[in-house]
Design a protein around this motif. Structure first.
Motif, PDB file in Angstrom:
ATOM      1  N   ARG A   1      19.929 -57.050  87.231  1.00 18.94           N
ATOM      2  CA  ARG A   1      20.183 -58.393  87.728  1.00 18.94           C
ATOM      3  C   ARG A   1      20.384 -58.285  89.234  1.00 18.94           C
ATOM      4  NH1 ARG A   1      22.644 -63.628  86.604  1.00 18.94           N
ATOM      5  NH2 ARG A   1      24.275 -63.973  88.123  1.00 18.94           N
ATOM      6  N   LEU A   2      19.682 -59.117  89.973  1.00 20.19           N
ATOM      7  CA  LEU A   2      19.819 -59.077  91.425  1.00 20.19           C
ATOM      8  C   LEU A   2      21.236 -59.495  91.806  1.00 20.19           C
ATOM      9  CD1 LEU A   2      16.496 -60.830  92.453  1.00 20.19           C
ATOM     10  CD2 LEU A   2      17.095 -58.451  92.886  1.00 20.19           C
TER      11      LEU A   2
ATOM     12  N   ARG B   1       9.765 -52.924  81.571  1.00 14.18           N
ATOM     13  CA  ARG B   1       8.920 -54.131  81.552  1.00 14.18           C
ATOM     14  C   ARG B   1       7.838 -54.084  82.630  1.00 14.18           C
ATOM     15  NH1 ARG B   1      12.759 -59.247  81.553  1.00 14.18           N
ATOM     16  NH2 ARG B   1      11.090 -60.379  80.508  1.00 14.18           N
TER      17      ARG B   1
ATOM     18  N   ILE C   1      23.144 -66.920  91.224  1.00 10.94           N
ATOM     19  CA  ILE C   1      23.330 -65.826  92.190  1.00 10.94           C
ATOM     20  C   ILE C   1      23.286 -66.461  93.577  1.00 10.94           C
ATOM     21  CG2 ILE C   1      22.330 -63.720  93.156  1.00 10.94           C
ATOM     22  CD1 ILE C   1      21.064 -63.232  90.359  1.00 10.94           C
TER      23      ILE C   1
ATOM     24  N   VAL D   1      14.886 -74.402  91.074  1.00  9.84           N
ATOM     25  CA  VAL D   1      15.976 -74.953  90.261  1.00  9.84           C
ATOM     26  C   VAL D   1      17.008 -73.860  89.972  1.00  9.84           C
ATOM     27  CG1 VAL D   1      16.552 -76.116  88.092  1.00  9.84           C
ATOM     28  CG2 VAL D   1      14.312 -76.522  89.168  1.00  9.84           C
ATOM     29  N   PRO D   2      18.235 -73.992  90.477  1.00 11.58           N
ATOM     30  CA  PRO D   2      19.273 -73.008  90.118  1.00 11.58           C
ATOM     31  C   PRO D   2      19.594 -73.118  88.632  1.00 11.58           C
ATOM     32  CG  PRO D   2      19.929 -74.354  92.024  1.00 11.58           C
ATOM     33  CD  PRO D   2      18.720 -75.007  91.422  1.00 11.58           C
TER      34      PRO D   2
ATOM     35  N   MET E   1      18.248 -54.625  81.924  1.00  9.93           N
ATOM     36  CA  MET E   1      17.438 -55.179  83.012  1.00  9.93           C
ATOM     37  C   MET E   1      18.310 -55.385  84.250  1.00  9.93           C
ATOM     38  SD  MET E   1      15.521 -58.793  83.111  1.00  9.93           S
ATOM     39  CE  MET E   1      15.113 -58.590  81.403  1.00  9.93           C
TER      40      MET E   1
ATOM     41  N   GLU F   1      14.421 -64.014  82.258  1.00  7.29           N
ATOM     42  CA  GLU F   1      13.089 -64.460  82.663  1.00  7.29           C
ATOM     43  C   GLU F   1      13.167 -65.173  83.997  1.00  7.29           C
ATOM     44  OE1 GLU F   1      10.132 -63.921  81.550  1.00  7.29           O
ATOM     45  OE2 GLU F   1      10.634 -62.991  79.639  1.00  7.29           O
TER      46      GLU F   1
ATOM     47  N   ASP G   1      18.925 -64.850  83.198  1.00  5.77           N
ATOM     48  CA  ASP G   1      19.189 -63.404  83.281  1.00  5.77           C
ATOM     49  C   ASP G   1      18.037 -62.559  82.739  1.00  5.77           C
ATOM     50  OD1 ASP G   1      21.632 -64.107  84.292  1.00  5.77           O
ATOM     51  OD2 ASP G   1      22.716 -63.831  82.407  1.00  5.77           O
TER      52      ASP G   1
ATOM     53  N   ASN H   1       7.784 -63.294  86.462  1.00  5.09           N
ATOM     54  CA  ASN H   1       8.124 -62.330  87.507  1.00  5.09           C
ATOM     55  C   ASN H   1       7.767 -60.900  87.133  1.00  5.09           C
ATOM     56  OD1 ASN H   1      10.674 -60.504  88.639  1.00  5.09           O
ATOM     57  ND2 ASN H   1       9.715 -61.842  90.142  1.00  5.09           N
TER      58      ASN H   1
ATOM     59  N   ALA I   1      15.010 -69.139  87.149  1.00  2.00           N
ATOM     60  CA  ALA I   1      15.294 -67.820  86.559  1.00  2.00           C
ATOM     61  C   ALA I   1      16.628 -67.817  85.846  1.00  2.00           C
ATOM     62  CB  ALA I   1      15.328 -66.765  87.666  1.00  2.00           C
TER      63      ALA I   1
ATOM     64  N   PHE J   1      20.054 -66.828  95.885  1.00  2.00           N
ATOM     65  CA  PHE J   1      18.803 -66.578  95.153  1.00  2.00           C
ATOM     66  C   PHE J   1      17.806 -67.729  95.352  1.00  2.00           C
ATOM     67  CE2 PHE J   1      16.137 -66.933  91.346  1.00  2.00           C
ATOM     68  CZ  PHE J   1      15.591 -65.664  91.286  1.00  2.00           C
ATOM     69  N   SER J   2      18.240 -68.959  95.030  1.00  2.00           N
ATOM     70  CA  SER J   2      17.320 -70.110  95.141  1.00  2.00           C
ATOM     71  C   SER J   2      16.876 -70.305  96.587  1.00  2.00           C
ATOM     72  CB  SER J   2      18.008 -71.386  94.635  1.00  2.00           C
ATOM     73  OG  SER J   2      18.251 -71.283  93.262  1.00  2.00           O
TER      74      SER J   2
HETATM   75  O1  2YJ Z   1      19.518 -69.450  89.385  1.00  2.00           O
HETATM   76  C1  2YJ Z   1      20.141 -68.423  89.675  1.00  2.00           C
HETATM   77  O2  2YJ Z   1      20.678 -68.262  90.786  1.00  2.00           O
HETATM   78  C2  2YJ Z   1      20.227 -67.306  88.655  1.00  2.00           C
HETATM   79  N1  2YJ Z   1      20.197 -67.822  87.320  1.00  2.00           N
HETATM   80  C3  2YJ Z   1      19.130 -66.308  88.955  1.00  2.00           C
HETATM   81  C4  2YJ Z   1      19.000 -65.183  87.983  1.00  2.00           C
HETATM   82  C5  2YJ Z   1      18.006 -64.163  88.479  1.00  2.00           C
HETATM   83  N2  2YJ Z   1      17.555 -63.344  87.396  1.00  2.00           N
HETATM   84  C6  2YJ Z   1      17.504 -62.023  87.473  1.00  2.00           C
HETATM   85  O3  2YJ Z   1      17.832 -61.361  88.448  1.00  2.00           O
HETATM   86  C7  2YJ Z   1      16.889 -61.426  86.254  1.00  2.00           C
HETATM   87  N3  2YJ Z   1      17.160 -60.033  86.170  1.00  2.00           N
HETATM   88  C8  2YJ Z   1      15.428 -61.766  86.355  1.00  2.00           C
HETATM   89  C9  2YJ Z   1      14.544 -61.089  85.431  1.00  2.00           C
HETATM   90  C10 2YJ Z   1      13.140 -61.069  86.003  1.00  2.00           C
HETATM   91  C11 2YJ Z   1      12.293 -60.094  85.308  1.00  2.00           C
HETATM   92  N4  2YJ Z   1      11.460 -59.351  86.208  1.00  2.00           N
END
Ligand code: 2YJ
Length: 269
Positions: free
Chosen positions: A3-4, A156, A64, A55-56, A1, A111, A109, A125, A107, A67-68
């Motif tokens: 990961r951004l 997915r 990331i 929520v990080p 999958m 969900e 890794d 998502n 999020a 991201f938040s």
């Molecule tokens: O909170 C954070 O900054 C991180 N834990 C964000 C993680 C972001 N997750 C992803 O990029 C996963 N690949 C998300 C999967 C989504 C499925 N479409």
């Protein structure tokens, strides 16, 4: 999958740019595209009086950068009040609750969910991304009725997209680098057909939902093609961009906007 990365989302907080692009290419805003994920909904979903807590999450590969903040910016753009919690993980969930969040975004890794604390409705998502890009594709095409769509990628998002599109289109084609995966998916629906060769699939379809991480050679793209592309990384070269009529792509905003609408509703559908 996929990961951004921080680089993927560095422009996401400037939601107005995508909004303007969507207005130009599909004739409606990001909120309009997200609202269109709800069957029968006319007009834009109203986010007034809703508060989002982001929520990080530190598990797995961790936070990331950006991201938040991007999810917060998208929520605000849709019309919600939004904040990122100071604490991550369970402490962050508690903080979001204590600060009166209606919807919590979080999020790891695998969900990425939006959970509505007031109603118990949640969206994920994967499903929201499929619905958001299908909505954008529908707006760009005008209608799915009596139309055909090619889904690239039986992962997915592609799997959810095939299921939804099989109910809306006359025919759906699916292709994947893993032929067995595409064949197995196609075999579940009477109007879904597997195309083994990706080049042949792209060359013979005008309406495409690209949910794969692979690159698409611009030589294969038909002139005037309409492409909705949640796949990361972005798949198209300059030649493909010049030949296609429309390519809809962004790394986060369409999926998050659809998650917001789907979790803010007071019922599942
Ligand atoms: O909170 C954070 O900054 C991180 N834990 C964000 C993680 C972001 N997750 C992803 O990029 C996963 N690949 C998300 C999967 C989504 C499925 N479409």
């Amino acid at each position: 999958m996929t990961r951004l990365t921080s680089d993927d989302i560095k422009e996401t907080p400037v939601v107005s740019k995508l909004d303007t692009e969507l207005k130009n290419i599909v004739g409606t805003t990001l909120l309009g595209v997200a609202s269109n994920t709800i069957p029968g909904m006319t007009g834009d979903f109203d986010f007034k009086n809703l508060k989002a807590g982001v929520v990080p999450i530190t598990s797995g590969e961790g936070v990331i950068r950006g991201f938040s903040e991007s999810v917060k910016a998208i929520s605000e753009y849709l019309g919600m009040e939004a904040f990122v919690t100071n604490s991550p993980d369970v402490g962050g969930i508690a903080e979001a609750m204590s600060k009166g969040a209606d919807i919590i975004f979080m999020a790891d890794d695998y969900e990425f969910i939006a959970y509505n604390l007031k109603t118990g409705v949640y969206s994920n998502n994967t499903i929201a991304t499929a619905k958001g890009y299908i909505s954008a594709l529908e707006l760009a095409m005008g209608t799915f009725e009596n139309n055909e769509v090619l889904v690239i990628g039986a992962g997915r998002v592609g799997t959810v997209a095939v299921e939804i599109l099989s109910k809306k289109c006359s025919k759906v084609f699916v292709t994947d680098i893993d032929c067995t995966r595409a064949e197995n998916l196609a075999s579940k629906y009477p109007n879904v057909y597997c195309v083994k060769n990706i080049e042949e699939a792209v060359r013979s379809n005008m309406n495409i939902l690209d949910a794969s991480p692979g690159l698409i050679d611009g030589e294969w793209v038909q002139k005037g093609a309409i492409i909705s592309a949640p796949g990361i990384p972005y798949a198209f070269d300059k030649k493909g961009e010049d030949k296609a009529k429309i390519i809809i792509h962004d790394p986060l905003s369409i999926g998050v906007s659809a998650m917001a609408v789907l979790s803010a509703r007071d019922e599942y559908f």
